[in-house]
Design an enzyme around this catalytic site. Sequence first.
Site, PDB file in Angstrom:
ATOM      1  N   CYS A 154       0.824  -1.219   0.000  1.00 41.61           N
ATOM      2  CA  CYS A 154       0.000   0.000   0.000  1.00 41.61           C
ATOM      3  C   CYS A 154       0.861   1.274   0.000  1.00 41.61           C
ATOM      4  CB  CYS A 154      -0.991  -0.067   1.164  1.00 41.61           C
ATOM      5  SG  CYS A 154      -2.429   0.949   0.868  1.00 41.61           S
ATOM      6  N   GLU A 165      -0.602  -8.233   5.528  1.00 39.74           N
ATOM      7  CA  GLU A 165      -0.257  -8.309   6.966  1.00 39.74           C
ATOM      8  C   GLU A 165      -1.513  -8.218   7.838  1.00 39.74           C
ATOM      9  OE1 GLU A 165       0.023  -5.759   5.074  1.00 39.74           O
ATOM     10  OE2 GLU A 165      -0.331  -3.882   6.136  1.00 39.74           O
ATOM     11  N   HIS A 180      -3.148  -5.275   1.696  1.00 33.33           N
ATOM     12  CA  HIS A 180      -2.455  -5.434   2.984  1.00 33.33           C
ATOM     13  C   HIS A 180      -2.447  -6.889   3.456  1.00 33.33           C
ATOM     14  CE1 HIS A 180      -2.151  -1.193   4.440  1.00 33.33           C
ATOM     15  NE2 HIS A 180      -3.151  -1.018   3.592  1.00 33.33           N
TER      16      HIS A 180
HETATM   17  N1  GLN Z   1      -3.649   6.396   0.983  1.00 31.75           N
HETATM   18  C1  GLN Z   1      -2.388   6.152   1.635  1.00 31.75           C
HETATM   19  C2  GLN Z   1      -1.277   6.957   0.981  1.00 31.75           C
HETATM   20  O1  GLN Z   1      -1.477   7.636   0.048  1.00 31.75           O
HETATM   21  C3  GLN Z   1      -2.033   4.678   1.626  1.00 31.75           C
HETATM   22  C4  GLN Z   1      -3.021   3.899   2.477  1.00 31.75           C
HETATM   23  C5  GLN Z   1      -2.466   2.652   3.100  1.00 31.75           C
HETATM   24  O2  GLN Z   1      -1.265   2.425   3.183  1.00 31.75           O
HETATM   25  N2  GLN Z   1      -3.382   1.879   3.637  1.00 31.75           N
HETATM   26  O3  GLN Z   1      -0.181   6.915   1.423  1.00 31.75           O
END
Ligand code: GLN
Length: 215
Positions: free
Chosen positions: A88, A190, A188
């Site tokens: 992410c 994890e 994610h």
């Molecule tokens: N929207 C977040 C960002 O731009 C990422 C979200 C996440 O890691 N769950 O960094």
Amino acid sequence: MVGALHIGVLALQGAFREHRLALESCGAKVTEIRRRPGDSACAGLENFDGIVLPGGESTVMGRLLEEEGLLEPLRDCARMGMPVYGSCAGLILMCREVEDADGSPMKQPVLGLLDARVRRNAFGRQTESFETRLDVAGAAGDMEAMFIRAPLIVSHGPDVEVLSLVDGPLGRSPAAVRQGNLLATSFHPELTADRRIHSFFLNLCLDGRKGAGSI
Ligand code: GLN
């Protein structure tokens, strides 16, 4: 065998504890990276078998990486072939170009390792967070995937291998990619019980020890 692997988890911000637990449950030794540990080119990070960049807020993490002087050492390690996995926000930090939800370019500090352009918060407010099942090549197929304000890769170079696709506002987009020693997911793993993505990454780290593949 995997028990001997030593993984550094970036712990400046975000879901680093969950990655730590996931990697430990796969038998790896984990050290949290909070500051630049040394003065060599890789700043002591070369002692790890692999590095994990967690989810969180990429703008905050990028700024903290800059403040801690960790951007260049992390880049050097990755360029020398160290396996790096980002989930992410970690994926965002790994990409060469970042755009905001509306497609406008972002100027946030990133590592720029993956030859890809990523859109932050690509699913918009309606579907900020959701779970779905995805097929991930190399990780033994179908698995539950949790997306939280997730980014999507909007374009990428020929060296980026797409391991999984997800339906989103941009059509079917990459949700998991690999470029040599680099692995990234917009979801994610994890936060779910399935450890196949972490095992897949640890296998890349084992291959790295044997001297295979780098970007
Ligand atoms: N929207 C977040 C960002 O731009 C990422 C979200 C996440 O890691 N769950 O960094």
